[in-house]
Scaffold this motif. Structure first.
Motif, PDB file in Angstrom:
ATOM      1  N   UNK A  83     -59.978  93.619 -29.902  1.00 59.98           N
ATOM      2  CA  UNK A  83     -61.045  92.920 -29.216  1.00 59.98           C
ATOM      3  C   UNK A  83     -62.027  93.671 -28.294  1.00 59.98           C
ATOM      4  N   UNK A  84     -61.655  94.585 -27.802  1.00 59.29           N
ATOM      5  CA  UNK A  84     -62.628  95.582 -27.021  1.00 59.29           C
ATOM      6  C   UNK A  84     -63.395  96.360 -27.904  1.00 59.29           C
ATOM      7  N   UNK A  85     -62.777  96.777 -29.134  1.00 58.65           N
ATOM      8  CA  UNK A  85     -63.702  97.561 -30.422  1.00 58.65           C
ATOM      9  C   UNK A  85     -64.614  96.526 -30.793  1.00 58.65           C
ATOM     10  N   UNK A  86     -64.349  95.378 -30.843  1.00 65.84           N
ATOM     11  CA  UNK A  86     -65.322  94.280 -31.590  1.00 65.84           C
ATOM     12  C   UNK A  86     -66.343  94.148 -30.511  1.00 65.84           C
ATOM     13  N   UNK A  87     -65.938  94.004 -29.183  1.00 69.01           N
ATOM     14  CA  UNK A  87     -67.136  93.869 -28.173  1.00 69.01           C
ATOM     15  C   UNK A  87     -68.134  94.990 -28.068  1.00 69.01           C
ATOM     16  N   UNK A  88     -67.414  96.169 -28.057  1.00 72.43           N
ATOM     17  CA  UNK A  88     -68.313  97.507 -27.974  1.00 72.43           C
ATOM     18  C   UNK A  88     -69.248  97.576 -29.423  1.00 72.43           C
ATOM     19  N   UNK A  91     -71.974  94.871 -28.609  1.00 71.23           N
ATOM     20  CA  UNK A  91     -73.096  95.502 -27.570  1.00 71.23           C
ATOM     21  C   UNK A  91     -73.947  96.340 -28.168  1.00 71.23           C
ATOM     22  N   UNK A  92     -73.426  97.147 -29.080  1.00 71.53           N
ATOM     23  CA  UNK A  92     -74.109  98.207 -29.945  1.00 71.53           C
ATOM     24  C   UNK A  92     -75.154  97.449 -30.688  1.00 71.53           C
ATOM     25  N   UNK A  93     -74.687  96.637 -31.488  1.00 68.36           N
ATOM     26  CA  UNK A  93     -75.636  95.544 -32.330  1.00 68.36           C
ATOM     27  C   UNK A  93     -76.765  95.098 -31.402  1.00 68.36           C
ATOM     28  N   UNK A  94     -76.697  94.601 -30.466  1.00 68.19           N
ATOM     29  CA  UNK A  94     -77.396  93.564 -29.646  1.00 68.19           C
ATOM     30  C   UNK A  94     -78.395  94.499 -28.855  1.00 68.19           C
ATOM     31  N   UNK A  95     -78.102  95.866 -28.547  1.00 66.16           N
ATOM     32  CA  UNK A  95     -79.039  96.705 -27.804  1.00 66.16           C
ATOM     33  C   UNK A  95     -80.182  97.317 -28.959  1.00 66.16           C
TER      34      UNK A  95
END
Length: 97
Positions: A83-88, A91-95
């Motif tokens: 889950x943490x990997x997916x969140x990272x 976050x990269x995709x949205x930035x």
């Protein structure tokens, strides 16, 4: 880190199984006693032949519970890592649109 943890868990599991199974040899080695034809036999006359040692059973039960707890914690830890990997990644995709 994951490799060390999984090796430690497997070593702990094997150690608990060895300790738990050593007590069963005493239970299996006891000779079987024939039941009385008269029916009731007082417990004092049976001696230790009909008793199962409690220590191996308790150690085996605790060992199984701890193995279950460790497996649950390990699976939860892996899922949280995913889950943490997916969140990272999210976050990269949205930035960077």
């Amino acid at each position: 880190m994951l490799m060390r943890t999984s090796v430690a868990v497997w070593l702990l599991l094997v150690a608990m199984l060895v300790v738990g199974s050593s007590g069963w040899q005493a239970v299996v080695a006891q000779p079987a006693r024939q039941p009385s034809l008269e029916g009731f036999v007082p417990a004092e006359e049976l001696g230790n032949a009909e008793q199962i040692p409690a220590v191996p059973l308790v150690l085996t039960a605790y060992g199984l519970v701890w193995v279950g707890v460790l497996v649950y914690v390990w699976l939860t830890w892996r899922r949280i890592g995913k889950v943490e990997t997916e969140l990272q990644q999210l976050a990269r995709k949205t930035k960077n649109p």
